[in-house]
Design a protein around this motif. Structure first.
Motif, PDB file in Angstrom:
ATOM      1  N   LEU A  31       0.551  -1.539   0.111  1.00 24.71           N
ATOM      2  CA  LEU A  31       0.178  -0.365  -0.404  1.00 24.71           C
ATOM      3  C   LEU A  31       0.900   1.590   0.179  1.00 24.71           C
ATOM      4  CD1 LEU A  31      -2.840  -0.650   2.440  1.00 24.71           C
ATOM      5  CD2 LEU A  31      -3.108  -0.146   0.611  1.00 24.71           C
ATOM      6  N   HIS A  32       1.958   1.103   0.678  1.00 28.34           N
ATOM      7  CA  HIS A  32       2.960   2.459   1.184  1.00 28.34           C
ATOM      8  C   HIS A  32       3.260   2.788  -0.258  1.00 28.34           C
ATOM      9  CE1 HIS A  32       7.112   4.458   1.464  1.00 28.34           C
ATOM     10  NE2 HIS A  32       5.864   5.557   2.210  1.00 28.34           N
ATOM     11  N   ARG A  33       4.068   1.967  -1.795  1.00 27.90           N
ATOM     12  CA  ARG A  33       4.659   1.420  -2.760  1.00 27.90           C
ATOM     13  C   ARG A  33       3.433   2.045  -3.440  1.00 27.90           C
ATOM     14  NH1 ARG A  33       5.886  -3.562  -3.002  1.00 27.90           N
ATOM     15  NH2 ARG A  33       7.729  -3.137  -2.086  1.00 27.90           N
ATOM     16  N   ALA A  34       1.720   1.809  -3.433  1.00 31.17           N
ATOM     17  CA  ALA A  34       1.081   2.030  -4.520  1.00 31.17           C
ATOM     18  C   ALA A  34       0.480   3.199  -4.533  1.00 31.17           C
ATOM     19  CB  ALA A  34      -0.201   1.461  -4.230  1.00 31.17           C
ATOM     20  N   ALA A  35       0.577   3.997  -2.955  1.00 32.47           N
ATOM     21  CA  ALA A  35       0.234   5.560  -2.633  1.00 32.47           C
ATOM     22  C   ALA A  35       1.553   6.145  -3.587  1.00 32.47           C
ATOM     23  CB  ALA A  35       0.206   5.530  -1.034  1.00 32.47           C
ATOM     24  N   LEU A  36       2.889   5.570  -3.150  1.00 31.59           N
ATOM     25  CA  LEU A  36       3.877   6.827  -3.389  1.00 31.59           C
ATOM     26  C   LEU A  36       3.781   6.744  -5.109  1.00 31.59           C
ATOM     27  CD1 LEU A  36       6.463   5.921  -0.901  1.00 31.59           C
ATOM     28  CD2 LEU A  36       6.158   7.083  -1.133  1.00 31.59           C
ATOM     29  N   ASP A  37       3.236   5.871  -5.585  1.00 32.34           N
ATOM     30  CA  ASP A  37       3.379   5.267  -6.851  1.00 32.34           C
ATOM     31  C   ASP A  37       2.404   6.352  -7.691  1.00 32.34           C
ATOM     32  OD1 ASP A  37       5.704   4.145  -7.381  1.00 32.34           O
ATOM     33  OD2 ASP A  37       4.055   2.085  -7.818  1.00 32.34           O
ATOM     34  N   ALA A  38       1.143   6.460  -6.807  1.00 28.70           N
ATOM     35  CA  ALA A  38      -0.354   7.135  -7.558  1.00 28.70           C
ATOM     36  C   ALA A  38       0.139   8.481  -7.110  1.00 28.70           C
ATOM     37  CB  ALA A  38      -1.241   6.681  -7.024  1.00 28.70           C
ATOM     38  N   ALA A  39       1.158   9.448  -6.287  1.00 27.85           N
ATOM     39  CA  ALA A  39       0.979  10.504  -6.131  1.00 27.85           C
ATOM     40  C   ALA A  39       2.019  10.978  -7.375  1.00 27.85           C
ATOM     41  CB  ALA A  39       1.813  10.589  -4.389  1.00 27.85           C
ATOM     42  N   ARG A  40       2.726   9.874  -7.846  1.00 25.74           N
ATOM     43  CA  ARG A  40       4.357  10.707  -8.520  1.00 25.74           C
ATOM     44  C   ARG A  40       3.651  11.141  -9.659  1.00 25.74           C
ATOM     45  NH1 ARG A  40       7.976   7.146  -6.782  1.00 25.74           N
ATOM     46  NH2 ARG A  40       7.338   4.882  -7.949  1.00 25.74           N
ATOM     47  N   ASP A  41       2.317   9.858 -10.453  1.00 23.53           N
ATOM     48  CA  ASP A  41       1.447   9.469 -11.303  1.00 23.53           C
ATOM     49  C   ASP A  41       0.962  11.098 -11.595  1.00 23.53           C
ATOM     50  OD1 ASP A  41       3.653   7.584 -12.251  1.00 23.53           O
ATOM     51  OD2 ASP A  41       1.745   5.861 -11.387  1.00 23.53           O
ATOM     52  N   GLY A  42       0.194  11.676 -10.626  1.00 22.18           N
ATOM     53  CA  GLY A  42      -0.329  13.223 -10.499  1.00 22.18           C
ATOM     54  C   GLY A  42      -2.265  12.021 -10.151  1.00 22.18           C
ATOM     55  N   GLU A  43      -1.717  11.360  -9.331  1.00 19.91           N
ATOM     56  CA  GLU A  43      -3.226  10.397  -9.100  1.00 19.91           C
ATOM     57  C   GLU A  43      -3.270  10.953  -7.415  1.00 19.91           C
ATOM     58  OE1 GLU A  43      -3.073   6.663 -10.748  1.00 19.91           O
ATOM     59  OE2 GLU A  43      -3.109   7.587 -12.564  1.00 19.91           O
ATOM     60  N   PRO A  44      -3.508  12.063  -7.106  1.00 19.17           N
ATOM     61  CA  PRO A  44      -3.474  12.194  -5.255  1.00 19.17           C
ATOM     62  C   PRO A  44      -4.474  11.553  -4.999  1.00 19.17           C
ATOM     63  CG  PRO A  44      -3.758  14.181  -6.403  1.00 19.17           C
ATOM     64  CD  PRO A  44      -3.911  13.738  -7.878  1.00 19.17           C
ATOM     65  N   GLU A  45      -6.576  11.030  -5.908  1.00 21.24           N
ATOM     66  CA  GLU A  45      -6.639  10.765  -5.116  1.00 21.24           C
ATOM     67  C   GLU A  45      -7.313   9.436  -4.509  1.00 21.24           C
ATOM     68  OE1 GLU A  45      -9.456  12.406  -3.586  1.00 21.24           O
ATOM     69  OE2 GLU A  45      -9.786  14.662  -4.822  1.00 21.24           O
ATOM     70  N   ASP A  46      -5.634   8.758  -5.633  1.00 20.93           N
ATOM     71  CA  ASP A  46      -5.615   7.589  -5.685  1.00 20.93           C
ATOM     72  C   ASP A  46      -4.655   6.615  -4.465  1.00 20.93           C
ATOM     73  OD1 ASP A  46      -5.749   4.735  -6.117  1.00 20.93           O
ATOM     74  OD2 ASP A  46      -4.095   4.247  -7.439  1.00 20.93           O
ATOM     75  N   ALA A  47      -4.401   7.993  -4.129  1.00 21.33           N
ATOM     76  CA  ALA A  47      -3.005   8.202  -2.988  1.00 21.33           C
ATOM     77  C   ALA A  47      -3.381   8.138  -2.012  1.00 21.33           C
ATOM     78  CB  ALA A  47      -1.403   8.583  -3.254  1.00 21.33           C
ATOM     79  N   ILE A  48      -4.523   8.697  -1.770  1.00 23.95           N
ATOM     80  CA  ILE A  48      -5.246   9.325  -0.624  1.00 23.95           C
ATOM     81  C   ILE A  48      -6.072   8.013  -0.496  1.00 23.95           C
ATOM     82  CG2 ILE A  48      -6.986  10.830   0.369  1.00 23.95           C
ATOM     83  CD1 ILE A  48      -5.999  12.682  -1.193  1.00 23.95           C
ATOM     84  N   ALA A  49      -6.321   7.306  -0.931  1.00 19.81           N
ATOM     85  CA  ALA A  49      -7.168   5.910  -0.262  1.00 19.81           C
ATOM     86  C   ALA A  49      -6.222   4.682  -0.439  1.00 19.81           C
ATOM     87  CB  ALA A  49      -7.944   5.631  -1.831  1.00 19.81           C
TER      88      ALA A  49
END
Length: 297
Positions: A31-49
């Motif tokens: 989950l931590h890795r997925a959040a970092l990837d989402a934030a880096r890819d410009g998907e803050p809502e996914d990273a927040i989830a």
């Protein structure tokens, strides 16, 4: 010859089943890795989830609250961002970043009293930026209309070397508008001590003391203004007025004469001169008449 027996296949023993704690740790890492990837890819809502899921598993992870608060600030979910940032601080996140992000959220929300308190804390915690935070806090308090808090903040700011005279001037002006004469005079004395050009302030002090009926102290203040700047006709005029009211006519004449030498168009000074000459014993009527003529009376 008889064929050689086939080699017996040997397999490593099966690993023991993974424990619940290990599976949980794996899930947290994913989950931590997925959040970092989402934030880096410009998907803050996914990273927040993803961070929300992570915090369900590990609710005391300060860094996750910080990152989610930062992302919520980015997408404009300001109240939720403040909640996450506060929680990160409570859990001991080892950085000033949650405080700074919280300041930004409060600025955007326009919550002025809370923003003023946060800026006061920032000024204490970040000495290198103290002046900047104090300046912003003063601006916030001016907008909020909280006069008492503004005075307290100005007094705190005036204790530093930066812009001390300006702070003291603002304190004095606030107290002057409030009609708090005693506090105004104390503030004015501090302003005078800090000012490189105090003559107008001594004159103002004299005016205020005169209004309070403290003529002797007022005279001292006007005399100090004249001593510092003898070329200002207003100061000599004010000093002469006190002498006239006290029936010190010779001294008043000297003061008004100095005034009209500096400003020959000062009609009131000429009128007052005429009064002084008429009030002498014996009266000097010729000089009084000449002064009245100069005044156009």
């Amino acid at each position: 010859p008889a064929p050689a027996p086939a080699a017996k296949a040997e397999f490593p023993p099966a690993p023991p089943p993974r424990t619940e704690a290990e599976l949980r740790a794996d899930r947290i890492r994913d989950l931590h890795r997925a959040a970092l990837d989402a934030a880096r890819d410009g998907e803050p809502e996914d990273a927040i989830a993803r961070l929300g899921e992570l915090l369900d598993l590990e609710p005391l992870r300060a860094a996750a609250y910080w990152h989610r608060g930062r992302l919520r600030l980015e997408v404009g979910d300001l109240e939720a961002a403040i909640g996450d940032l506060d929680r990160a601080v409570e859990l001991g996140y080892p950085s000033a970043r949650p405080h700074l992000a919280r300041l930004e959220a409060l600025r955007r929300l326009g919550r002025l009293p809370e923003l003023a308190r946060e800026l006061e804390r920032a000024a204490k915690e970040f000495p290198a930026e103290r002046c900047r935070y104090l300046d912003e806090r003063l601006a916030v308090l001016r907008r909020s209309g909280d006069r008492d808090a503004l005075l307290d903040a100005l007094e705190l700011a005036a204790n530093g070397a930066d812009r001390r005279e300006a702070r003291l001037a603002e304190i004095a002006e606030l107290l002057s508008r409030d009609g708090d004469r005693a506090r105004f005079l104390r503030a004015l004395d501090q302003w005078i001590a800090a000012s490189p050009h105090p003559a107008p302030l001594w004159n103002r002090r004299g005016v205020e003391l005169d209004r309070a009926g403290r003529a002797d102290e007022a005279r001292q203040s006007f005399a100090r203004a004249v001593q510092i700047d003898p070329g200002c006709p207003g100061y000599t005029f004010n000093l002469a007025n006190l002498d006239l009211r006290a029936h010190r006519f010779e001294q008043a004449i000297e003061g008004y004469r100095r005034t009209v030498d500096l400003d020959p168009a000062d009609r009131q000074a000429w009128i007052n001169l005429a009064v002084c000459y008429r009030s002498l014993d014996p009266p000097r009527r010729r000089e009084a008449a000449e002064c009245a003529r100069r005044a156009g009376v």
